[in-house]
Design an enzyme around this catalytic site. Structure first.
Site, PDB file in Angstrom:
ATOM      1  N   GLU A 126      35.494  49.075  -0.606  1.00  0.00           N
ATOM      2  CA  GLU A 126      36.771  48.590  -0.084  1.00  0.00           C
ATOM      3  C   GLU A 126      36.692  47.114   0.299  1.00  0.00           C
ATOM      4  OE1 GLU A 126      39.535  49.205   3.830  1.00  0.00           O
ATOM      5  OE2 GLU A 126      38.501  50.983   3.083  1.00  0.00           O
ATOM      6  N   SER A 223      31.466  55.788   4.855  1.00  0.00           N
ATOM      7  CA  SER A 223      31.549  54.994   6.080  1.00  0.00           C
ATOM      8  C   SER A 223      32.203  55.775   7.212  1.00  0.00           C
ATOM      9  CB  SER A 223      32.325  53.702   5.812  1.00  0.00           C
ATOM     10  OG  SER A 223      32.487  52.952   6.995  1.00  0.00           O
TER      11      SER A 223
END
Length: 311
Positions: A126, A223
């Site tokens: 990301e 994450s």
């Protein structure tokens, strides 16, 4: 043993959309369907799709010209989209809309001449995609200590954005440090950290004190799952981040414990159920659902796939 099953947990709307997109693409177009990076950061999901004919690649040059490629929920940089066009690929964009929101904020701030501090983890898909929108304007900030090392020429035009899957607490500390050092710092009109990440962290924060141990279903490269484990763990309460029950052993638990079970936003409910079954078989565990917040968010499929969706 008592099992407290956290809710909300598991798949978020963005992951649901991405997973459904790949399922429909495989069914409608037939394998192989190439996927740029992992569809989501979960090994079980990746293995399942690989067995159905999905081919995961880290470089678009590994995708044959003219083939179908799906961009994962984490988003991609403009250069990746351009390369897909050059290679005549049929690109299906399954980027989470909340990630797209951060991309658009980066573009807007960059066009206005701002230097952007992106709070996130180096190398995360990301972060790579967001920084690719305006690489000349974005500085990655990973820790509070990084804030002290920042050197910018114009402190009057600064803004911050965040990776959507961060720990709310960690991000808040870094944002506060940035605001203390740069009083004119601007931020997005609405938090970048996604609703699902916040909700799952809230559930763990509220429920973990009543548990002797916490199990987080999720992969090591997820994450948001790592943040759940960190939030749950304390000196007197172990927290295990696992892909499934095969990663557990009976000597990690005591028979009279209360165990909180949750799952990161990319972990499927099937591995939650398999883990609960393992605890039931080994410890005669009883399950109690603990609902902290209801979620009713959904995202539409990418336009090229909507015609194939079941009515």
């Amino acid at each position: 043993m008592k099992i407290h099953l956290a809710a909300p947990r598991g798949f978020c709307a963005g992951v649901n959309m991405a997973v459904e997109s790949l399922e429909i693409a495989l069914e409608a177009m037939g394998p192989p369907v190439y996927v740029y990076h992992e569809i989501v950061h979960n090994q079980y999901v990746v293995r399942t799709f690989r067995s159905k004919g999905a081919v995961f690649v880290n470089e678009l040059t590994d995708v044959p010209e003219g083939a179908t490629v799906l961009f994962s929920a984490h988003g991609v940089a403009p250069a990746t989209r351009e390369l897909a066009k050059q290679r005549n690929l049929t690109a299906i964009d399954a980027t989470c809309p909340l990630v797209t929101k951060v991309h658009l904020e980066a573009i807007r701030y960059a066009k206005q001449g701002y230097t952007i501090f992106l709070i996130g983890h180096d190398g995360h898909d990301e972060v790579i995609g967001t920084m690719g929108e305006a690489p000349e304007a974005i500085i990655l900030v990973e820790t509070e200590e990084d804030v002290d090392k920042l050197d910018v020429s114009d402190e009057s035009k600064l803004a911050y954005l965040t990776q959507t899957t961060l720990s709310v607490d960690d991000a808040t500390r870094i944002i506060n440090r940035l605001k203390a050092r740069f009083p004119e710092l601007k931020g997005p009109p609405k938090d970048d950290i996604c609703y699902a990440t916040q909700n799952r962290q809230e559930a763990v924060r509220l429920l973990s004190d009543a548990a002797d141990a916490v199990i987080v279903l999720g992969s090591q490269n997820s994450s948001n799952s790592q943040r759940l484990r960190e939030l749950a763990e304390s000196p007197d309460r172990p927290a295990f981040l696992i892909d499934g029950p095969e990663d557990l052993s009976v000597d990690q638990f005591q028979a009279d414990w209360t165990v909180l079970v949750t799952a990161g936003a990319s972990a499927p409910e099937s591995v939650v159920n398999a883990t609960i079954q393992w605890l039931e078989e080994n410890f005669a565990a009883e399950v109690e659902l603990k609902t902290v917040r209801e979620e009713k968010v959904s995202f539409p499929l990418p336009k090229p796939l909507r015609q194939y969706a079941k009515k």
